[in-house]
Design an enzyme around this catalytic site. Structure first.
Site, PDB file in Angstrom:
ATOM      1  N   CYS A 122       0.804  -1.224   0.000  1.00 26.20           N
ATOM      2  CA  CYS A 122       0.000   0.000   0.000  1.00 26.20           C
ATOM      3  C   CYS A 122       0.837   1.274   0.000  1.00 26.20           C
ATOM      4  CB  CYS A 122      -0.981  -0.008   1.168  1.00 26.20           C
ATOM      5  SG  CYS A 122      -0.214  -0.113   2.805  1.00 26.20           S
ATOM      6  N   CYS A 130      -3.454  -2.370  -1.168  1.00 27.13           N
ATOM      7  CA  CYS A 130      -2.494  -3.383  -0.741  1.00 27.13           C
ATOM      8  C   CYS A 130      -2.270  -4.471  -1.785  1.00 27.13           C
ATOM      9  CB  CYS A 130      -2.962  -4.013   0.569  1.00 27.13           C
ATOM     10  SG  CYS A 130      -3.179  -2.808   1.899  1.00 27.13           S
ATOM     11  N   LYS A 201      -6.978  -8.440  10.871  1.00 26.83           N
ATOM     12  CA  LYS A 201      -6.765  -7.009  10.658  1.00 26.83           C
ATOM     13  C   LYS A 201      -8.085  -6.384  10.209  1.00 26.83           C
ATOM     14  CE  LYS A 201      -3.847  -3.736   8.113  1.00 26.83           C
ATOM     15  NZ  LYS A 201      -2.758  -3.609   7.112  1.00 26.83           N
ATOM     16  N   ARG A 211      -1.729   6.278   8.281  1.00 29.66           N
ATOM     17  CA  ARG A 211      -1.775   6.560   6.843  1.00 29.66           C
ATOM     18  C   ARG A 211      -1.113   7.888   6.528  1.00 29.66           C
ATOM     19  NH1 ARG A 211      -7.857   4.046   5.767  1.00 29.66           N
ATOM     20  NH2 ARG A 211      -7.186   1.885   6.102  1.00 29.66           N
ATOM     21  N   LYS A 254      -5.096  -6.667  14.995  1.00 29.77           N
ATOM     22  CA  LYS A 254      -4.892  -5.230  14.764  1.00 29.77           C
ATOM     23  C   LYS A 254      -6.223  -4.605  14.378  1.00 29.77           C
ATOM     24  CE  LYS A 254      -2.388  -1.956  11.840  1.00 29.77           C
ATOM     25  NZ  LYS A 254      -1.509  -1.789  10.660  1.00 29.77           N
ATOM     26  N   SER A 280      -1.870   3.500  15.635  1.00 29.59           N
ATOM     27  CA  SER A 280      -1.517   4.918  15.635  1.00 29.59           C
ATOM     28  C   SER A 280      -2.525   5.807  16.356  1.00 29.59           C
ATOM     29  CB  SER A 280      -1.321   5.396  14.198  1.00 29.59           C
ATOM     30  OG  SER A 280      -2.485   5.177  13.415  1.00 29.59           O
ATOM     31  N   TYR A 319       4.039   2.329  19.609  1.00 33.40           N
ATOM     32  CA  TYR A 319       4.851   3.533  19.454  1.00 33.40           C
ATOM     33  C   TYR A 319       5.275   4.081  20.815  1.00 33.40           C
ATOM     34  CZ  TYR A 319       2.693   3.078  14.878  1.00 33.40           C
ATOM     35  OH  TYR A 319       2.265   2.579  13.679  1.00 33.40           O
TER      36      TYR A 319
END
Length: 331
Positions: A122, A130, A201, A211, A254, A280, A319
């Site tokens: 992607c 993807c 996912k 993104r 996810k 994120s 993160y």
């Protein structure tokens, strides 16, 4: 005066007692740290929607890798932001692609780090999907063509293994992707390289900041024909089972935070290591609330990550990894 026979507060009386009977232990060994690498020079650019997360060019990457090693985090997950894009994501499987180059550098600087390569198209396609796009000339309808996409994903995985990736992590959600990549890696002589499959996912609204980071927003439509409906859990079991049968070495759910029930069900039904992706928007929402003084960032992050592990995660992609490792050391 009568007293209850059971007094559950006895074991909560002091910090030492609480630590002694703690059921879920979060450690630095649980974390995988995602890093975004890009072409160019002298780039360390903060991603606006993800405070504290940056794009790194290779000449600015080593201090970040040094920080990972110093933190005790043992694994990084590399995402690439390529210099060029095309309809078939050529940069994804280029020998000198950005993830491939970054992998070589990381293994040179820190050979003990486990390098995981995200295996998808992607970020490398000009349409942001993807896989390969098939246009029906009669209807004008465009769809993701599953099987031709598998061939390109296999090429990508092999090129990442050649570059030194320790684990291949395919995130594309094409049908049969684990089988195709496993067969391709084996045929190329990489039978010892494990596959960490993005097995479950969801087509989630929690990917927005990613993104922005990966420059991978679809240029038309959405990804709901290949990523899962957030309403479904039985389907998640079918997806996970298919990946197990096709040769996955690790499974993933996810996103994580809104899908802790899915994590628990996958954990109870399959005995492979299970990974949760603390995605994120989950990260950015905490950062925004903390910046406004609405929450205690340290407390919320450690509680959230503990919840993911309690739900069944063996590993957590987050993160927050470097901060969380510092907080777990008491700093």
């Amino acid at each position: 005066m009568s007293y209850p026979i059971t007094r559950l507060r006895r074991l909560r009386r002091t910090p030492a007692l609480r630590q002694l009977v703690k059921e879920t232990i979060l450690t630095v060994n649980d974390f995988i740290y995602p890093i975004f690498v890009t072409h160019g020079t002298d780039i360390k650019a903060e991603i606006p929607s993800m405070p504290g997360v940056h794009h790194f060019s290779l000449d600015r990457l080593k201090p970040e890798i040094d920080a990972v090693v110093a933190s005790g985090v043992q694994s990084v997950l590399l995402f690439g932001v390529p210099a060029t894009k095309d309809a078939v994501g050529t940069s994804a499987y280029d020998h000198n692609g950005i993830v491939q180059e970054a992998t070589r550098k990381v293994k040179e600087w820190a050979p003990e780090l486990v390098v995981i390569a995200d295996t998808c198209l992607c970020a490398y396609t000009d349409h942001g999907h993807c896989g390969v796009i098939h246009h029906d000339p009669k209807t004008g309808y465009a769809e993701i063509d599953n099987d031709p996409s598998l061939a390109l994903l296999v090429k990508t995985a092999i090129s990442q293994a050649e570059a030194g990736a320790d684990i291949i992590a395919p995130s594309n959600m094409m049908d049969g992707f684990v089988h195709a990549i496993r067969a391709g890696l084996d045929e190329a002589g990489y039978e010892n390289i494990p596959i960490m499959s993005y097995s479950v996912k969801y087509a989630s609204a929690f990917y927005g900041p990613f993104r922005d980071a990966a420059h991978s927003t679809p240029q038309f439509g959405d990804r709901k024909t290949y990523q899962m409906d957030p309403a479904n859990i039985r389907e998640a079991m079918r997806e996970a089972e298919a990946d197990v049968l096709e040769g996955a070495d690790m499974l993933m759910v996810k996103p994580a935070l809104a899908y802790l029930d899915v994590l628990r069900m996958v954990k109870e039904n399959f005995d492979l290591p299970l990974v949760a992706y603390n995605v994120s928007a989950e990260y950015s929402m905490v950062k925004a609330a903390a910046a406004n003084g609405w929450v205690d960032e340290r407390a919320v992050v450690l509680e959230t990550l503990t919840g993911m592990k309690r739900a069944g995660a063996d590993l957590i992609i987050t993160y927050h990894a470097l901060d969380a490792s510092k907080w777990l050391r008491g700093e």
